[in-house]
Every structure is written in C-alpha cells, then in structure tokens.
Design a protein around this motif. Structure first.
Motif, PDB file in Angstrom:
ATOM      1  N   GLY A 122     -79.051   0.661  35.806  1.00 29.85           N
ATOM      2  CA  GLY A 122     -78.748   2.154  35.610  1.00 29.85           C
ATOM      3  C   GLY A 122     -79.901   2.840  34.760  1.00 29.85           C
ATOM      4  O   GLY A 122     -80.271   3.918  35.287  1.00 29.85           O
ATOM      5  N   ALA A 123     -80.643   2.055  34.327  1.00 26.67           N
ATOM      6  CA  ALA A 123     -81.776   2.812  33.456  1.00 26.67           C
ATOM      7  C   ALA A 123     -82.945   3.189  34.660  1.00 26.67           C
ATOM      8  O   ALA A 123     -83.576   4.049  34.563  1.00 26.67           O
ATOM      9  CB  ALA A 123     -82.527   1.767  32.677  1.00 26.67           C
ATOM     10  N   PHE A 149     -76.990   8.050  25.938  1.00 23.09           N
ATOM     11  CA  PHE A 149     -77.449   6.773  26.290  1.00 23.09           C
ATOM     12  C   PHE A 149     -77.943   6.514  27.662  1.00 23.09           C
ATOM     13  O   PHE A 149     -76.807   6.653  28.595  1.00 23.09           O
ATOM     14  CB  PHE A 149     -76.439   5.533  25.897  1.00 23.09           C
ATOM     15  CG  PHE A 149     -77.181   3.967  26.247  1.00 23.09           C
ATOM     16  CD1 PHE A 149     -78.001   3.619  25.165  1.00 23.09           C
ATOM     17  CD2 PHE A 149     -76.940   3.599  27.025  1.00 23.09           C
ATOM     18  CE1 PHE A 149     -78.468   2.279  25.265  1.00 23.09           C
ATOM     19  CE2 PHE A 149     -77.580   2.309  27.446  1.00 23.09           C
ATOM     20  CZ  PHE A 149     -78.276   1.640  26.624  1.00 23.09           C
ATOM     21  N   HIS A 150     -79.059   5.897  28.017  1.00 22.34           N
ATOM     22  CA  HIS A 150     -79.488   5.954  29.470  1.00 22.34           C
ATOM     23  C   HIS A 150     -80.230   4.705  29.711  1.00 22.34           C
ATOM     24  O   HIS A 150     -80.804   4.634  30.790  1.00 22.34           O
ATOM     25  CB  HIS A 150     -80.280   7.243  29.853  1.00 22.34           C
ATOM     26  CG  HIS A 150     -79.591   8.532  29.571  1.00 22.34           C
ATOM     27  ND1 HIS A 150     -78.709   9.230  30.448  1.00 22.34           N
ATOM     28  CD2 HIS A 150     -79.803   9.452  28.571  1.00 22.34           C
ATOM     29  CE1 HIS A 150     -78.242  10.238  29.839  1.00 22.34           C
ATOM     30  NE2 HIS A 150     -78.687  10.520  28.799  1.00 22.34           N
ATOM     31  N   GLU A 225     -74.611  12.704  30.410  1.00 21.21           N
ATOM     32  CA  GLU A 225     -73.250  11.933  30.808  1.00 21.21           C
ATOM     33  C   GLU A 225     -72.061  13.049  30.679  1.00 21.21           C
ATOM     34  O   GLU A 225     -71.884  13.636  29.634  1.00 21.21           O
ATOM     35  CB  GLU A 225     -73.099  10.785  29.736  1.00 21.21           C
ATOM     36  CG  GLU A 225     -74.193   9.797  29.786  1.00 21.21           C
ATOM     37  CD  GLU A 225     -74.056   8.897  28.476  1.00 21.21           C
ATOM     38  OE1 GLU A 225     -73.418   8.195  28.505  1.00 21.21           O
ATOM     39  OE2 GLU A 225     -74.868   9.270  27.543  1.00 21.21           O
ATOM     40  N   GLU A 230     -72.087   4.755  25.687  1.00 26.53           N
ATOM     41  CA  GLU A 230     -72.431   4.047  24.213  1.00 26.53           C
ATOM     42  C   GLU A 230     -72.057   5.364  23.238  1.00 26.53           C
ATOM     43  O   GLU A 230     -72.050   4.884  21.844  1.00 26.53           O
ATOM     44  CB  GLU A 230     -73.969   3.598  24.160  1.00 26.53           C
ATOM     45  CG  GLU A 230     -74.248   2.847  25.482  1.00 26.53           C
ATOM     46  CD  GLU A 230     -73.300   1.551  25.713  1.00 26.53           C
ATOM     47  OE1 GLU A 230     -73.010   0.644  24.660  1.00 26.53           O
ATOM     48  OE2 GLU A 230     -72.662   1.362  26.620  1.00 26.53           O
ATOM     49  N   ASP A 258     -75.555  11.602  34.647  1.00 24.80           N
ATOM     50  CA  ASP A 258     -75.642  10.157  34.774  1.00 24.80           C
ATOM     51  C   ASP A 258     -74.081   9.451  34.647  1.00 24.80           C
ATOM     52  O   ASP A 258     -73.612   9.539  33.457  1.00 24.80           O
ATOM     53  CB  ASP A 258     -76.117   9.884  33.345  1.00 24.80           C
ATOM     54  CG  ASP A 258     -76.489   8.259  33.217  1.00 24.80           C
ATOM     55  OD1 ASP A 258     -75.661   7.465  33.804  1.00 24.80           O
ATOM     56  OD2 ASP A 258     -77.314   7.704  32.224  1.00 24.80           O
ATOM     57  N   VAL A 260     -73.216   6.696  35.395  1.00 26.86           N
ATOM     58  CA  VAL A 260     -73.589   5.006  35.439  1.00 26.86           C
ATOM     59  C   VAL A 260     -72.180   4.501  34.721  1.00 26.86           C
ATOM     60  O   VAL A 260     -71.638   3.670  35.395  1.00 26.86           O
ATOM     61  CB  VAL A 260     -74.791   4.760  34.482  1.00 26.86           C
ATOM     62  CG1 VAL A 260     -74.609   3.044  34.181  1.00 26.86           C
ATOM     63  CG2 VAL A 260     -75.993   5.213  35.366  1.00 26.86           C
ATOM     64  N   GLN A 261     -71.478   5.074  33.792  1.00 29.29           N
ATOM     65  CA  GLN A 261     -70.295   4.395  33.012  1.00 29.29           C
ATOM     66  C   GLN A 261     -68.962   5.063  33.617  1.00 29.29           C
ATOM     67  O   GLN A 261     -68.111   4.395  33.553  1.00 29.29           O
ATOM     68  CB  GLN A 261     -70.508   4.517  31.593  1.00 29.29           C
ATOM     69  CG  GLN A 261     -69.577   3.745  30.787  1.00 29.29           C
ATOM     70  CD  GLN A 261     -70.008   3.176  29.487  1.00 29.29           C
ATOM     71  OE1 GLN A 261     -69.177   2.753  28.692  1.00 29.29           O
ATOM     72  NE2 GLN A 261     -71.046   2.919  28.996  1.00 29.29           N
ATOM     73  N   LYS A 287     -73.292  -0.041  37.435  1.00 26.89           N
ATOM     74  CA  LYS A 287     -72.220  -0.451  36.820  1.00 26.89           C
ATOM     75  C   LYS A 287     -71.219  -0.918  38.140  1.00 26.89           C
ATOM     76  O   LYS A 287     -71.322  -1.707  38.715  1.00 26.89           O
ATOM     77  CB  LYS A 287     -71.537   0.213  35.804  1.00 26.89           C
ATOM     78  CG  LYS A 287     -72.509   0.231  34.391  1.00 26.89           C
ATOM     79  CD  LYS A 287     -71.729   0.472  33.198  1.00 26.89           C
ATOM     80  CE  LYS A 287     -72.511   0.876  32.136  1.00 26.89           C
ATOM     81  NZ  LYS A 287     -73.032  -0.328  31.327  1.00 26.89           N
TER      82      LYS A 287
HETATM   83  C1  LIG Z   1     -74.532   6.255  30.858  1.00 25.34           C
HETATM   84  C2  LIG Z   1     -75.235   5.089  31.064  1.00 25.34           C
HETATM   85  N1  LIG Z   1     -76.589   5.194  31.745  1.00 25.34           N
HETATM   86  C3  LIG Z   1     -77.517   4.295  31.720  1.00 25.34           C
HETATM   87  C4  LIG Z   1     -77.074   3.040  31.269  1.00 25.34           C
HETATM   88  C5  LIG Z   1     -78.192   1.942  31.597  1.00 25.34           C
HETATM   89  O1  LIG Z   1     -77.753   1.159  32.721  1.00 25.34           O
HETATM   90  P1  LIG Z   1     -78.104  -0.523  32.594  1.00 25.34           P
HETATM   91  O2  LIG Z   1     -77.873  -1.151  31.513  1.00 25.34           O
HETATM   92  O3  LIG Z   1     -77.663  -1.020  34.166  1.00 25.34           O
HETATM   93  O4  LIG Z   1     -79.748  -0.234  32.683  1.00 25.34           O
HETATM   94  C6  LIG Z   1     -76.086   2.626  30.880  1.00 25.34           C
HETATM   95  C7  LIG Z   1     -75.514   1.438  30.316  1.00 25.34           C
HETATM   96  O5  LIG Z   1     -74.689   1.349  29.300  1.00 25.34           O
HETATM   97  C8  LIG Z   1     -74.825   3.956  30.668  1.00 25.34           C
HETATM   98  O6  LIG Z   1     -73.871   3.515  29.995  1.00 25.34           O
END
Ligand SMILES: Cc1ncc(COP(=O)(O)O)c(C=O)c1O
Length: 447
Positions: A122-123, A149-150, A225, A230, A258, A260-261, A287
């Motif tokens: 994700g990062a 959180f990223h 997000e 987080e 974002d 990711v979650q 994820k």
């Molecule tokens: C919204 C969001 N972005 C980015 C990330 C980072 O993902 P990763 O842990 O796969 O680097 C997360 C991880 O929890 C997340 O929730």
C-alpha cells in the motif's frame, strides 16, 4: 460457542514458545497485536498452533475480504507456482499482469480511459501515486490529513498523521506535505450540526489553509482515504468530499483516493469513492486486492499514468505473477458473489448491535460504520468524550483470550474496528459480536 474452540490458556504453549523465539530474533519494532501464531485459516476462522480456533474480525488488517485459504485462489496460485514464480514484468512480461491492469481499469470509478501500474505494498502505491502526480502537474506540494495513514515508508509516513508509534524518531520527513484536519463528526464542536461543520471546514480550507499554509497553485495532489483506516474509521460528510473534489479540480490539484483499506467491497461498494459519487484522478489499492499476497496498484486517468518517463516507476517484484493470478481470482469471486452487498448485510448486523452497546453502556461513546467497516469509540466519559486507550487495549486482549481476533485503531488508540472477511457466516459473525459485547459490558461494569 459453536465456532470458537479454546483448548488451552491463550496464548497456548506452542504460541508462547514461538513468541519467546520471536522476541530473540525479530526486531522489537514489528508490532504484535496478539500473541497467537496461526497454523491455518479457512473463511473467517483462524486455527492456531495449539489447536485453538478463533473468529477473525481482523482479516490480516483487512487483506482477506474473500476469506482465508479461499479454494479458488489457492488453486490458481498453486497452478501458477508450478509454471514460474518470477520473471520481472519489466524484463520478460506475462499475461496476468496485463489482464489485471485491464480489470482494474474497468472496475475503478470513472468512465474515462485509464491505465494501471502494479506495486508491492500500500505504501508503495501511495508513494508512486505522489510521484506520478508531481510529474504530471509539475508541482511539488501534497495535501493529506492529520488523521490519515498511508504506510510506513518515509514519504508515506510524511503523509501520515499519527506520531506514536508510526513517526516517532524517524524524521526528518519529506518536505512540501501539508495536512488538513479530517472531518470527525463525533469530535466536532458541539454547537455545530453536520452542515455547519462542513461549511466551517471548507471555509477554513479556502480562506485560511490556501492563504496562510500553501498556495493551491503549488499543490500537485490531495491524498485522502474516503473512510480513515488506522484513523478509526471516520466517515466524512458526502458534501465535504464532493466540495473538496470540486476545489481540487478548480485549482488543478489531482485527487488521489487511498482505497488500500476501503477497497474491494469492504464498505458496501467495490470502492468507497462510489459512496461519495466521486471519480478520483488516481486510486491506490492493496490489501484485499490479492486477498493476502503482496500486491498493490495505482489506477488512474490514462494521460496522468502515461506522463512518466520509461523506467520512472516499477521495481523487481512489482506485479508478481502469483499475486496477479490471486488478484484476478479474488476480483472474480467478489464480482460473482456481489460481496459488496454482503458487506452491507454484515454492516447492518454489526451496527444494530453496536448502536445497542452505545445505548446500554457508558464506555461506548460512538458507533459508526460504512458497510462492513464499523467502529466503536471507547471513552472514559460520554460527555467529555475523553478517549480510553487502556480500556480499548484491555477489550482487544480479552477478546482474543475468548476466541475473537479484533483490532484497535484511531489517533487516540481508542477505536475497535471490524475487518472480518466478507465471507463470514452469519453464525460466526453473531458469535464474534457476542464475545465483543460481553467483554465491553464487563469493562463497563468496572467503571
Ligand atoms: C489506507 C492505507 N493506506 C496505505 C496503507 C499501507 O499499506 P501497506 O501496509 O501495504 O504498505 C495502509 C495500511 O494499513 C492503509 O490502511
């Protein structure tokens, strides 16, 4: 409890032994939300090395929306593993990467032409989205949120708000990152209703932030997000998001979602952006994209994704073939079962119980949710809304000791969040909720 089987004290002897080995050999910096070690998993159940079975409300931090050991995914991954593990897509290509890019271009919000690039985490997706946005706009500044959180790499950490534990001692962080306050309907000033609060935040952005903090003409992108992960599952007002998107467009700022979650059905739509009626310029995914194998993606407007010079983005393992076939099968499963609809059903069951807990106890200050992304805020006092991190920790600990794996979240560490696989059975869901309810009530009585 029908599904939960606790045969030893938790952690059991084998888990305790592994934890002792872990302590000797693994960096203390890697957190351990539970002291349990998994032997196998199926659906929404985790079986540990001591023969105990837990209901899983964590999904490996939201990364297993279609469940542990999904047989379809296991099948395609095994099949791929027998053919080849790795050629590096940049050296010798393979079809699964292209098929996945095609799929993501189709299912992400926005009718415009899109392109995709795959990464590992994700990062990494977020960092690459920022690189692409800077290159496309020729601007340097980025806006993110204090409650966001990223990820844990340095640029992603720069975009992230929460200092402890994520950022403590790791600075200096990259420059030209400016943070807004994320809308928080629970902690907004009492005297404002949602509409007034939305006006206040938007007014602050236009008449303070853009005047005193950063010139919008220098901003390449805003990273958001649509529900904080987080950050404790904060859900912004729809009008706020729509206005923000409009302000971005007027100022030539790219909107990076974002997801990711929030992605892949979690919130009751395939992507949370759909709830707000927005079409982000770039979307970051990871994820549950590949249901547990490392993979992330940035999908966005074709002209933006194509602005980068050849070799400017990529990496050795990005879009690994095992992860790509897993992702293709995961998305097929989500679409076939319309899992986002199941997420809404799960959310309805959870929220009914959470609302009741809020009514019946003094420790639950707020209950909120979008689809199956639901959260409880644990507080010391309902009037002052003072967060109770210690009690939250205690609830999480007692949950796993009683067969429910669940995670905390939030800037103050006082939220309990649900990230269960969306294939969870009703009885498992209700069983897990009963464990949580009982423990929250016990903690309430101790006030
Ligand atoms: C919204 C969001 N972005 C980015 C990330 C980072 O993902 P990763 O842990 O796969 O680097 C997360 C991880 O929890 C997340 O929730």
């Amino acid at each position: 409890m029908k599904f939960i089987k606790i045969k030893t004290m938790i952690p059991g002897p084998k888990s305790r032994k592994l934890m002792a080995e872990r302590k000797k050999n693994v960096s203390n910096g890697i957190p351990a939300s539970t002291p349990i070690f998994i032997k196998s998993g199926n659906g929404a159940l985790i079986h540990d090395v001591d023969g105990n079975t837990f209901i899983d409300f964590s999904g490996g931090i939201g990364a297993t929306n279609i469940g542990h050991s999904n047989s379809k995914v296991v099948g395609v991954v095994k099949n791929q593993a027998e053919k080849f593990f790795h050629s590096c897509f940049q050296v010798v290509g393979y079809e699964a990467y292209i098929q996945l890019a095609k799929k993501l271009n189709r299912i992400t919000p926005g009718k415009f032409a899109k392109k995709t690039a795959l990464f590992n985490s994700g990062a990494e997706a977020v960092e690459n989205a920022v690189k692409i946005a800077r290159k496309f706009t020729g601007r340097g500044a980025i806006i993110s949120f204090e409650e966001g959180f990223h990820g844990r790499t340095l640029l992603a950490l720069g975009l992230t708000g929460k200092v402890t534990p994520y950022k403590l001692g790791f600075g200096p962080f990259p420059s030209e990152i400016y943070k807004l306050h994320y809308p928080d309907l629970y902690r907004k000033p009492h005297e404002m209703d949602e509409e007034q609060y939305t006006d206040f935040l938007l007014d602050d952005l236009e008449n303070d932030f853009f005047k005193a903090v950063v010139d919008p003409k220098n901003v390449a992108a805003l990273v958001m997000e649509l529900v904080t992960g987080e950050g404790g599952f904060l859900i912004p007002p729809k009008r706020y998001v729509l206005e923000l998107k409009k302000i971005c467009k007027e100022n030539g700022i790219l909107f990076i979602a974002d997801e990711v979650q929030t992605g892949f059905g979690r919130t009751g739509k395939i992507f949370a952006s759909e709830h707000f009626g927005i079409e982000p310029d770039l979307i970051c995914m990871a994820k549950s994209l590949s249901n547990g194998l490392p993979l992330s993606a940035v999908t966005g407007r074709k002209e933006i994704m194509d602005c980068v010079q050849e070799g400017g983005i990529g990496g050795t393992f990005v879009g690994n073939p095992l992860s790509c076939v897993s992702a293709l099968e995961t998305i097929k499963f989500i679409e076939k079962r319309k899992l986002w609809i199941r997420a809404r059903e799960i959310g309805n069951i959870v929220m009914e119980r959470f609302e009741k807990l809020k009514e019946d106890t003094n420790v639950v200050g707020d209950a909120r949710g979008l689809g199956a992304m639901c959260s409880l805020e644990i507080v010391k006092d309902k009037v002052t809304r003072e967060p109770d991190k210690e009690k939250t920790k205690k609830i999480v600990k007692k949950c796993y000791e009683n067969g429910l794996v669940i995670l905390s979240a939030g800037l103050f560490g006082n939220c309990i969040r649900t990230l269960m696989p969306l294939v969870i059975k009703d009885e498992e869901l209700k069983g897990g909720l009963s464990v949580l309810e009982k423990i929250v009530k016990e903690e309430d009585e101790k006030k």
